[in-house]
Design an enzyme around this catalytic site. Structure first.
Site, PDB file in Angstrom:
ATOM      1  N   ASP A   7       0.887  -1.317   0.048  1.00 52.51           N
ATOM      2  CA  ASP A   7      -0.022   0.237  -0.118  1.00 52.51           C
ATOM      3  C   ASP A   7       0.856   1.071   0.011  1.00 52.51           C
ATOM      4  O   ASP A   7       2.015   1.329   0.492  1.00 52.51           O
ATOM      5  CB  ASP A   7      -0.736   0.130   1.244  1.00 52.51           C
ATOM      6  CG  ASP A   7      -1.862   1.423   1.184  1.00 52.51           C
ATOM      7  OD1 ASP A   7      -2.584   1.254  -0.007  1.00 52.51           O
ATOM      8  OD2 ASP A   7      -1.962   1.921   2.163  1.00 52.51           O
ATOM      9  N   GLU A   9       0.984   5.694   0.915  1.00 53.76           N
ATOM     10  CA  GLU A   9       0.125   6.753   1.138  1.00 53.76           C
ATOM     11  C   GLU A   9       0.669   7.992   0.494  1.00 53.76           C
ATOM     12  O   GLU A   9       2.122   7.889   0.034  1.00 53.76           O
ATOM     13  CB  GLU A   9       0.287   7.188   2.533  1.00 53.76           C
ATOM     14  CG  GLU A   9      -0.563   6.008   3.622  1.00 53.76           C
ATOM     15  CD  GLU A   9      -1.788   5.741   3.289  1.00 53.76           C
ATOM     16  OE1 GLU A   9      -2.459   6.810   2.521  1.00 53.76           O
ATOM     17  OE2 GLU A   9      -2.487   4.756   3.446  1.00 53.76           O
ATOM     18  N   GLU A  52      -6.708  17.333   2.423  1.00 54.54           N
ATOM     19  CA  GLU A  52      -7.822  16.148   2.503  1.00 54.54           C
ATOM     20  C   GLU A  52      -6.966  15.005   2.491  1.00 54.54           C
ATOM     21  O   GLU A  52      -7.456  13.836   3.127  1.00 54.54           O
ATOM     22  CB  GLU A  52      -8.527  16.068   1.052  1.00 54.54           C
ATOM     23  CG  GLU A  52      -9.622  17.358   1.072  1.00 54.54           C
ATOM     24  CD  GLU A  52     -10.427  17.458  -0.195  1.00 54.54           C
ATOM     25  OE1 GLU A  52     -10.336  16.346  -0.929  1.00 54.54           O
ATOM     26  OE2 GLU A  52     -11.104  18.280  -0.388  1.00 54.54           O
ATOM     27  N   HIS A 150      -5.329   5.702   7.724  1.00 52.67           N
ATOM     28  CA  HIS A 150      -4.687   4.974   6.868  1.00 52.67           C
ATOM     29  C   HIS A 150      -3.263   4.982   6.927  1.00 52.67           C
ATOM     30  O   HIS A 150      -2.599   5.890   7.471  1.00 52.67           O
ATOM     31  CB  HIS A 150      -5.110   5.575   5.418  1.00 52.67           C
ATOM     32  CG  HIS A 150      -6.259   5.233   4.879  1.00 52.67           C
ATOM     33  ND1 HIS A 150      -6.532   4.992   3.895  1.00 52.67           N
ATOM     34  CD2 HIS A 150      -7.561   5.310   5.586  1.00 52.67           C
ATOM     35  CE1 HIS A 150      -7.791   4.888   3.411  1.00 52.67           C
ATOM     36  NE2 HIS A 150      -8.728   5.254   4.464  1.00 52.67           N
ATOM     37  N   ASP A 155      -2.280  -1.135   6.595  1.00 53.00           N
ATOM     38  CA  ASP A 155      -3.324  -1.627   5.793  1.00 53.00           C
ATOM     39  C   ASP A 155      -2.705  -2.774   4.799  1.00 53.00           C
ATOM     40  O   ASP A 155      -3.716  -3.632   4.457  1.00 53.00           O
ATOM     41  CB  ASP A 155      -3.612  -0.334   4.679  1.00 53.00           C
ATOM     42  CG  ASP A 155      -4.395   0.872   5.391  1.00 53.00           C
ATOM     43  OD1 ASP A 155      -4.666   0.645   6.448  1.00 53.00           O
ATOM     44  OD2 ASP A 155      -4.679   1.671   4.781  1.00 53.00           O
TER      45      ASP A 155
END
Length: 244
Positions: A7, A9, A52, A150, A155
């Site tokens: 994963d 970010e 965001e 997250h 994750d």
């Protein structure tokens, strides 16, 4: 078979301008975790973090001060994933960012043939959804209470459990090892036993008593040489009882 559940970010949603700021992965071999992981926070080299995006992953610019750049961790990542399938949830997003980052360093893009998208798997298996990672954890009884934000490594760990469920669950398997001594045809065979807990309450019968009686009455009309009676020697008694 070696697979890397991973994963990312990022600073935002646009892979052309935004940057990867966290990359994590866990290794599976023959669908079982090996304990090997990859994890780095990554300095985006001056790229601001979208508000965001920060609300989702909670990573601030201050958290990334002094962290390595993607160029500094790229070779470690390529070595960790070499020869493995890459598994991600909504893989198009993560692979898109990785390809841009790797392209900046002159590396070729990831081969789509080694990529598996668990979101696509989930949508085929559960077409009515929802199929977010949190929703799939709830569906399969996977504890995700640590996931308040997250995070790439957490994750990946959760997704590894979800992935196993999506492809059929933790079933018993035989692992063949060609490198060891001879057991069967020159291969070692190692049995891995998975204990499946008993159902807390038995399922209700699907046939009603009326349906059972109707079936017994029908069998009674078949005659003594009927194949059904040879396969089910108890049927004559049931049929007699049903007719009395």
């Amino acid at each position: 078979m070696r697979e890397i559940i991973f994963d990312t970010e990022t600073t935002g949603l646009d892979s052309r301008d935004d940057r990867v700021i966290e990359l994590g992965g866990v290794e599976l071999v023959n669908r079982f975790p090996t304990g090997k992981t990859f994890h780095h926070y990554i300095n985006p080299q001056g790229r601001a973090i979208n508000a965001e995006a920060q609300a989702v992953h909670g990573i601030s610019a201050a958290d990334l001060q002094g962290k390595p750049t993607f160029a500094e961790i790229a070779e470690e990542w390529l070595k960790f994933t070499d020869g493995a399938k890459l598994i991600a949830h909504n893989a198009t997003f993560d692979i898109g960012f990785l390809n841009v980052e790797l392209g900046r360093l002159g590396h070729p893009p990831v081969d789509n043939g080694v990529v598996v998208d668990t979101l696509a798997l989930a949508r085929r298996k559960h077409p009515m959804g929802p199929n977010s990672l949190d929703a799939l954890c709830r569906r399969y009884g996977i504890d995700n209470t640590r996931r308040t934000k997250h995070g790439a490594l957490l994750d990946s760990e959760l997704l590894a459990e979800v992935y196993i469920e999506l492809i059929g669950g933790k079933q018993a398997a035989l692992i063949l090892d060609n490198a060891g001594g001879a057991a069967q045809g020159g291969e070692n065979v190692r049995q891995i036993e998975i204990v499946i807990p008993e159902r807390p309450a038995p399922l209700l019968p699907r046939l009603s008593e009326a349906e059972r009686a109707a079936h017994a009455a029908m069998v009674a009309t078949l005659g003594e040489k009927a194949l059904w009676l040879k396969l089910n020697p108890q049927e004559p008694a049931d049929a007699t009882a049903a007719q009395s």
